[in-house]
Scaffold this motif. Structure first.
Motif, mmCIF file in Angstrom:
data_model
loop_
_atom_site.group_PDB
_atom_site.id
_atom_site.type_symbol
_atom_site.label_atom_id
_atom_site.label_comp_id
_atom_site.label_asym_id
_atom_site.label_seq_id
_atom_site.Cartn_x
_atom_site.Cartn_y
_atom_site.Cartn_z
ATOM 1 N N LYS A 204 8.454 -2.318 5.364
ATOM 2 C CA LYS A 204 8.109 -1.329 5.995
ATOM 3 C C LYS A 204 7.828 -1.267 7.317
ATOM 4 O O LYS A 204 7.496 -0.067 8.003
ATOM 5 N N ILE A 205 7.952 -2.473 8.121
ATOM 6 C CA ILE A 205 8.152 -2.578 9.398
ATOM 7 C C ILE A 205 9.032 -1.873 10.194
ATOM 8 O O ILE A 205 10.220 -2.281 10.211
ATOM 9 N N SER B 207 0.709 -1.460 -0.099
ATOM 10 C CA SER B 207 0.120 -0.013 -0.032
ATOM 11 C C SER B 207 0.708 1.263 0.000
ATOM 12 O O SER B 207 2.048 1.231 -0.072
ATOM 13 N N ARG B 208 0.273 2.545 0.014
ATOM 14 C CA ARG B 208 0.932 3.709 0.255
ATOM 15 C C ARG B 208 1.241 4.171 1.684
ATOM 16 O O ARG B 208 1.963 5.158 1.713
ATOM 17 N N VAL B 209 0.840 3.126 2.484
ATOM 18 C CA VAL B 209 1.443 3.499 3.896
ATOM 19 C C VAL B 209 2.773 3.554 3.934
ATOM 20 O O VAL B 209 3.589 2.761 3.288
ATOM 21 N N ASP B 210 3.492 4.590 4.740
ATOM 22 C CA ASP B 210 5.009 4.759 4.887
ATOM 23 C C ASP B 210 5.666 3.815 5.968
ATOM 24 O O ASP B 210 6.825 3.430 5.613
ATOM 25 N N LYS C 188 -5.084 -3.634 -0.589
ATOM 26 C CA LYS C 188 -4.479 -2.296 -0.749
ATOM 27 C C LYS C 188 -5.262 -1.201 -0.947
ATOM 28 O O LYS C 188 -5.288 -0.009 -0.955
ATOM 29 N N GLU C 189 -6.546 -1.708 -1.878
ATOM 30 C CA GLU C 189 -7.716 -0.662 -2.497
ATOM 31 C C GLU C 189 -8.208 -0.191 -1.317
ATOM 32 O O GLU C 189 -8.526 1.081 -1.030
ATOM 33 N N ILE C 190 -8.652 -1.168 -0.096
ATOM 34 C CA ILE C 190 -9.369 -0.730 0.926
ATOM 35 C C ILE C 190 -8.733 0.381 1.779
ATOM 36 O O ILE C 190 -9.055 1.436 2.144
ATOM 37 N N ILE C 191 -7.173 -0.059 1.921
ATOM 38 C CA ILE C 191 -6.246 0.781 2.637
ATOM 39 C C ILE C 191 -6.126 2.175 2.041
ATOM 40 O O ILE C 191 -6.092 3.326 2.824
ATOM 41 N N SER C 192 -6.214 2.214 0.552
ATOM 42 C CA SER C 192 -6.015 3.408 -0.029
ATOM 43 C C SER C 192 -7.078 4.247 0.256
ATOM 44 O O SER C 192 -7.101 5.472 0.304
ATOM 45 N N HIS C 193 -8.347 3.836 0.061
ATOM 46 C CA HIS C 193 -9.599 4.615 0.457
ATOM 47 C C HIS C 193 -9.722 5.046 1.725
ATOM 48 O O HIS C 193 -10.001 6.237 1.914
ATOM 49 N N ALA C 194 -9.143 4.348 2.523
ATOM 50 C CA ALA C 194 -9.050 4.679 4.020
ATOM 51 C C ALA C 194 -8.270 5.965 4.019
ATOM 52 O O ALA C 194 -8.452 6.844 4.958
ATOM 53 N N MET C 195 -7.039 5.712 3.557
ATOM 54 C CA MET C 195 -6.112 6.869 3.854
ATOM 55 C C MET C 195 -6.825 8.027 3.101
ATOM 56 O O MET C 195 -6.516 9.008 3.742
ATOM 57 N N ASP C 196 -7.334 8.079 1.856
ATOM 58 C CA ASP C 196 -7.860 9.208 1.311
ATOM 59 C C ASP C 196 -8.881 9.907 2.259
ATOM 60 O O ASP C 196 -9.066 11.037 2.461
#
Length: 231
Positions: A73-74, A44-47, A112-120
């Motif tokens: 990323k961990i 995902s786009r999470v850092d 990752k799509e759910i994660i992306s929508h949540a981030m937005d």
């Protein structure tokens, strides 16, 4: 530019499954259950990802799961606390992002799509939870086990994770909550709802984003992974 942290909770005992192995380590399609949520956040786009594990399991998780699968990323592996909210707070202390996504590792089928929508949505609203509209009629019970009310299904949602917040908002809410009575707290949004005047937005999730709680869930999970082409 905003920085996003994710907390993945994998500190549960899995006692309801009645097995000797903690559920986060159970084999599903040839990989440990907790792998799949970590993989979704990795892609995902999470850092950064903060992983919360059972106390004493840190080295095992690092050597048997993180290193073999190459997760990059961990940034921290921290021991959890007695209750879920204790574990979340330990994770929050290790985060460095402007926003944080809090996710149950047993929800292995997040994408990752759910994660992306949540981030937005968290950037727009400062607080949001992934959820799906309830399919079933929801009734409330009284103390004697009789129906006391029926919820209008048009407004009923089943709550999932990740649950997402501006970091300073949720950290302060947790600090305030842990100073008082935590009875009945079942998710992160409840803490924000109780301790602040911040409204929490729904982000559409997926009916596949189930939480593995029973042995039967593993069979359903395998079907979901095959549908997602991850098995």
């Amino acid at each position: 530019m905003e920085k996003f942290s994710a907390i993945v909770l994998a500190a549960g005992s899995g006692s309801r499954m009645g097995l000797n192995v903690k559920k986060q380590y159970l084999d599903l399609c040839g990989k440990p259950l907790m792998y799949y949520a970590l993989d979704a956040f990795e892609k995902s786009r999470v850092d950064e990802v903060v992983l919360v594990v059972s106390p004493g399991d840190e080295d095992f998780v690092r050597e048997e799961i993180l290193e073999p699968y190459g997760f990059t990323k961990i940034t921290a592996i921290v021991p959890g606390g007695k209750e879920r909210y204790d574990s979340v707070y330990e994770g929050l202390k290790a985060c460095t992002g402007d926003y944080v996504l809090i996710h149950d590792g047993a929800r292995a089928f997040v994408t990752k799509e759910i994660i992306s929508h949540a981030m937005d949505d968290v950037v727009k609203y400062n607080a949001n939870v992934v959820a799906v509209p309830a399919k079933d009629t929801i009734k409330l019970a009284d103390a004697q086990g009789f129906v006391s009310d029926t919820v209008d299904r048009r407004y009923a949602w089943n709550i999932q994770t990740p649950q997402c917040f501006a970091y300073d908002l949720v950290k302060k809410a947790y600090e305030d909550a842990l100073k008082g009575d935590t009875t009945g707290i079942t998710d992160d949004a409840m803490i924000v709802e109780k301790m602040t005047d911040q409204k929490v937005k729904f982000t559409m999730g997926s009916y596949d984003n189930i939480k593995v709680t029973t042995i039967e869930d593993l069979s359903l999970g395998e079907i979901i992974l095959k549908k997602q082409k991850r098995c």
